[in-house]
Every structure is written in C-alpha cells, then in structure tokens.
Design a protein around this motif. Structure first.
Motif, short mmCIF file in Angstrom:
data_model
loop_
_atom_site.label_atom_id
_atom_site.label_comp_id
_atom_site.label_asym_id
_atom_site.label_seq_id
_atom_site.Cartn_x
_atom_site.Cartn_y
_atom_site.Cartn_z
N ALA A 98 -7.34 -39.32 24.93
CA ALA A 98 -7.66 -38.77 26.23
C ALA A 98 -6.39 -38.23 26.88
CB ALA A 98 -8.28 -39.83 27.13
N GLU A 99 -6.49 -37.06 27.49
CA GLU A 99 -5.34 -36.50 28.20
C GLU A 99 -5.84 -35.68 29.37
OE1 GLU A 99 -4.88 -33.15 24.72
OE2 GLU A 99 -3.13 -33.57 25.96
N SER A 100 -4.96 -35.56 30.37
CA SER A 100 -5.29 -34.76 31.54
C SER A 100 -4.09 -33.91 31.92
CB SER A 100 -5.70 -35.66 32.70
OG SER A 100 -4.57 -36.21 33.34
N PRO A 101 -4.33 -32.81 32.64
CA PRO A 101 -3.22 -31.94 33.04
C PRO A 101 -2.17 -32.64 33.90
CG PRO A 101 -5.32 -30.84 33.35
CD PRO A 101 -5.62 -32.28 33.06
N THR A 102 -2.59 -33.69 34.59
CA THR A 102 -1.67 -34.38 35.50
C THR A 102 -1.20 -35.71 34.93
OG1 THR A 102 -3.54 -35.41 36.64
CG2 THR A 102 -2.74 -33.32 37.52
N GLY A 103 -1.65 -36.04 33.74
CA GLY A 103 -1.27 -37.31 33.15
C GLY A 103 -0.02 -37.22 32.32
N PRO A 104 0.35 -38.33 31.68
CA PRO A 104 1.57 -38.34 30.88
C PRO A 104 1.44 -37.46 29.64
CG PRO A 104 0.35 -40.35 30.55
CD PRO A 104 -0.33 -39.62 31.67
N SER A 105 2.60 -36.90 29.26
CA SER A 105 2.64 -36.10 28.05
C SER A 105 2.22 -36.95 26.86
CB SER A 105 4.06 -35.57 27.83
OG SER A 105 4.16 -34.90 26.61
N GLY A 106 1.36 -36.40 26.04
CA GLY A 106 0.91 -37.13 24.86
C GLY A 106 -0.39 -37.87 25.07
N GLY A 107 -0.77 -38.09 26.32
CA GLY A 107 -2.05 -38.72 26.59
C GLY A 107 -2.11 -40.16 26.13
N TYR A 108 -3.33 -40.62 25.87
CA TYR A 108 -3.58 -42.01 25.51
C TYR A 108 -4.39 -42.06 24.21
CZ TYR A 108 -2.51 -42.57 30.48
OH TYR A 108 -1.91 -42.51 31.71
N TRP A 109 -4.09 -43.08 23.40
CA TRP A 109 -4.77 -43.27 22.12
C TRP A 109 -5.45 -44.63 22.06
CZ3 TRP A 109 -5.17 -39.63 18.33
CH2 TRP A 109 -4.30 -38.54 18.38
N GLY A 110 -6.58 -44.65 21.37
CA GLY A 110 -7.19 -45.92 21.03
C GLY A 110 -6.60 -46.45 19.74
N GLN A 111 -7.07 -47.62 19.34
CA GLN A 111 -6.50 -48.28 18.16
C GLN A 111 -7.15 -47.82 16.86
OE1 GLN A 111 -8.92 -49.53 19.93
NE2 GLN A 111 -10.35 -50.35 18.41
N GLY A 112 -8.28 -47.15 16.97
CA GLY A 112 -8.96 -46.64 15.79
C GLY A 112 -10.08 -47.55 15.30
N THR A 113 -11.04 -46.93 14.64
CA THR A 113 -12.14 -47.67 14.03
C THR A 113 -12.42 -47.06 12.65
OG1 THR A 113 -14.42 -48.47 14.35
CG2 THR A 113 -13.96 -46.24 15.10
N GLN A 114 -12.61 -47.94 11.67
CA GLN A 114 -12.77 -47.49 10.29
C GLN A 114 -14.20 -47.06 10.02
OE1 GLN A 114 -10.44 -47.36 7.53
NE2 GLN A 114 -12.16 -46.26 6.58
N VAL A 115 -14.35 -45.90 9.43
CA VAL A 115 -15.64 -45.41 8.96
C VAL A 115 -15.54 -45.22 7.45
CG1 VAL A 115 -17.27 -43.49 8.97
CG2 VAL A 115 -16.26 -44.29 11.12
N THR A 116 -16.44 -45.86 6.72
CA THR A 116 -16.46 -45.73 5.27
C THR A 116 -17.85 -45.28 4.84
OG1 THR A 116 -14.83 -47.50 5.04
CG2 THR A 116 -16.08 -46.89 3.07
N VAL A 117 -17.89 -44.17 4.11
CA VAL A 117 -19.16 -43.61 3.65
C VAL A 117 -19.20 -43.73 2.13
CG1 VAL A 117 -20.70 -41.63 3.66
CG2 VAL A 117 -19.12 -42.00 5.57
#
Length: 119
Positions: A98-117
C-alpha cells in the motif's frame, strides 16, 4: 503502527480458486494505492494486480488477466485478490503493498502468504 496482514493462501489443485485478504491497521486503505505482488523461488517480485486509490480502476499482469480480480472493502479496511482458474505457475508468495502520494517513500508491505497450485 502500520500493519498489512495477508491471509487466504494455501494449497489448491490446478483450476481451483483462492481469495487472498490484506487487512490493514494504522492506515486507511481507501486513501492508498493497493498492489498485490508475487515472488516465486529464483525470480524477482512481480506485480500481479493494482487498484487505484478510489478503487475504481485496476490493472493486471497479462498472465492473470481474466482470472484474478483485485478489490477493496473500505468499511473493512481490507483488500482482496480473488484468484480463479489457478495454474501451477501461479505458485508463489503473494504480498500486499500500500502506498499513498503523501505517505512514506516505498509504502508498506505485508509479510506475504504462500500460494501453492498442484498440477
């Protein structure tokens, strides 16, 4: 403290469906551009789908067009990635960003979730 928490990943057979969720706290997703990325072993992290700040517009990687849908539920402060007709090549760790024009450079990241097909 800002957090993005993904869930909904797992093991699914080829042709199946999953819905990933990204629950945000400490920020308002309705004011942010939300992007789902994925990364598989040995490959760079790649954009899967992105929705505009308003949620009105979306764009997708060619490999997922017509199969994946990104959305935001502002009332729940949650973003989703609905994945249908899954293929083994969709196997990866999926990340919410997630990122916004007024937020910190680089935005925010989640930790990830594994998908296996499986094939």
């Amino acid at each position: 403290q800002v957090q993005l928490v993904e869930s909904g990943g797992g093991l699914v057979q080829s042709g199946g469906s999953l819905r990933l969720s990204c629950v945000a706290s400490g920020l308002t997703l309705s004011r942010h551009l939300v992007t789902w990325y994925r990364q598989s072993p040995g490959k760079e992290r790649a954009l899967v789908a992105r929705t505009s700040i308003s949620g009105e517009f979306a764009n997708y990687a060619d490999s997922v067009k017509g199969r994946f849908t990104i959305s935001k539920d502002n009332a729940k402060n949650t973003a989703y990635l609905q994945m249908n007709s899954l293929k083994p090549e969709d196997t990866a760790v999926y990340y919410c960003h997630a990122e916004s024009p007024t937020g910190p450079s680089g935005g925010y990241w989640g930790q990830g979730t594994q998908v296996t097909v499986s094939s």
